[in-house]
Design a protein around this motif. Structure first.
Motif, short mmCIF file in Angstrom:
data_model
loop_
_atom_site.label_atom_id
_atom_site.label_comp_id
_atom_site.label_asym_id
_atom_site.label_seq_id
_atom_site.Cartn_x
_atom_site.Cartn_y
_atom_site.Cartn_z
N ARG A 17 0.83 -1.21 0.00
CA ARG A 17 0.00 0.00 0.00
C ARG A 17 0.86 1.25 0.00
NH1 ARG A 17 -5.54 -0.78 -0.79
NH2 ARG A 17 -5.83 -2.94 -0.28
N SER A 18 1.82 1.30 0.90
CA SER A 18 2.71 2.46 0.94
C SER A 18 4.06 2.03 1.48
CB SER A 18 2.12 3.58 1.81
OG SER A 18 2.13 3.20 3.15
N VAL A 19 5.08 2.72 0.97
CA VAL A 19 6.46 2.44 1.35
C VAL A 19 7.15 3.78 1.57
CG1 VAL A 19 8.64 1.48 0.57
CG2 VAL A 19 6.54 0.29 0.07
N ASP A 20 7.83 3.91 2.70
CA ASP A 20 8.60 5.12 2.97
C ASP A 20 9.99 4.71 3.45
OD1 ASP A 20 9.52 7.64 3.45
OD2 ASP A 20 8.19 8.05 5.13
N PRO A 21 10.97 4.66 2.53
CA PRO A 21 12.30 4.21 2.93
C PRO A 21 13.03 5.19 3.85
CG PRO A 21 12.32 4.92 0.66
CD PRO A 21 10.89 4.95 1.11
N PHE A 22 12.60 6.44 3.90
CA PHE A 22 13.27 7.41 4.77
C PHE A 22 12.89 7.22 6.22
CE2 PHE A 22 13.01 9.42 0.59
CZ PHE A 22 14.37 9.54 0.34
N SER A 23 11.64 6.85 6.48
CA SER A 23 11.23 6.61 7.86
C SER A 23 11.21 5.14 8.20
CB SER A 23 9.86 7.22 8.12
OG SER A 23 8.89 6.58 7.33
N GLY A 24 11.34 4.25 7.21
CA GLY A 24 11.43 2.82 7.45
C GLY A 24 10.10 2.13 7.64
N VAL A 25 9.03 2.61 7.01
CA VAL A 25 7.71 2.03 7.19
C VAL A 25 7.23 1.38 5.89
CG1 VAL A 25 5.30 2.51 7.76
CG2 VAL A 25 7.11 3.71 8.95
N ARG B 73 -2.66 -8.72 6.67
CA ARG B 73 -2.01 -7.48 6.25
C ARG B 73 -0.94 -7.17 7.28
NH1 ARG B 73 -5.47 -2.13 7.88
NH2 ARG B 73 -5.81 -2.79 10.02
N ALA B 74 0.11 -6.48 6.85
CA ALA B 74 1.25 -6.25 7.73
C ALA B 74 1.69 -4.80 7.67
CB ALA B 74 2.41 -7.16 7.34
#
Length: 180
Positions: free
Chosen positions: A104-112, A128-129
């Motif tokens: 659904r969403s990926v944010d490599p800067f915050s690690g989520v 879901r994880a």
């Protein structure tokens, strides 16, 4: 009538004496002290500075300061308190282990990493994880996994099994990279 005249005269006289005591006129005014003079000048300068902050020239100056220069690209000006570093092995292992779930969403800067519902191969339940990689160390404390099924939260043993699978895969990737 004489009483009214006397009262009116007394009232006018009292007002005249009161105004004379307050005014001081041009010649009766005392000079301000140096402290009062300095305070008045400081207040005037602060007022002028406040008015200048809202002018277009001040906005242009602020934009130039925020923009910086080309030389800012070569400096290491990152504040470690505002940047979050993510362990690349945990990140890659999380994506590989949970590849059956739609992202659904990926944010490599915050690690989520947030995924949608998906069914694991050979399983009947949809999960879901949400994965949070919060530290640059390849360590179990750096990884937080939250699993949910459509019927609610998943038991802790399943969550630990997924965390262990991610950590094992991250170690495998690190060993593979060290041999290069």
């Amino acid at each position: 009538m004489t009483f009214h005249r006397i009262a009116r005269g007394a009232l006018i006289g009292t007002m005249a004496v009161g105004l004379a005591g307050c005014g001081g006129g041009l010649f009766g005014r005392s000079a301000p002290s140096p402290e009062q003079d300095a305070a008045r000048i400081e207040a005037r300068e602060a007022n002028i500075a406040r008015q200048f902050e809202n002018t277009p020239a001040a906005e242009i100056r602020r934009e130039r300061q925020e923009r910086g220069s080309i030389f800012d690209l070569f400096g290491n000006a990152d504040d470690p308190n505002t940047t979050v570093e993510v362990n690349k092995y945990l990140w890659q292992a999380s994506l590989e282990v949970l590849n059956f779930l739609p992202i659904r969403s990926v944010d490599p800067f915050s690690g989520v990493i947030v995924t949608g519902y998906g069914t694991p191969p050979g399983g009947g339940r949809a999960y879901r994880a949400t994965v949070y990689v919060q530290d640059p160390a390849l360590d179990a404390r750096s990884l937080k996994v939250s699993l949910h099924s459509q019927s609610g939260a998943v038991d802790g043993a399943t969550v630990r099994a997924v965390e262990d699978a991610i950590l094992t895969r991250a170690r495998q990737i690190r060993i593979r990279d060290s041999k290069l």
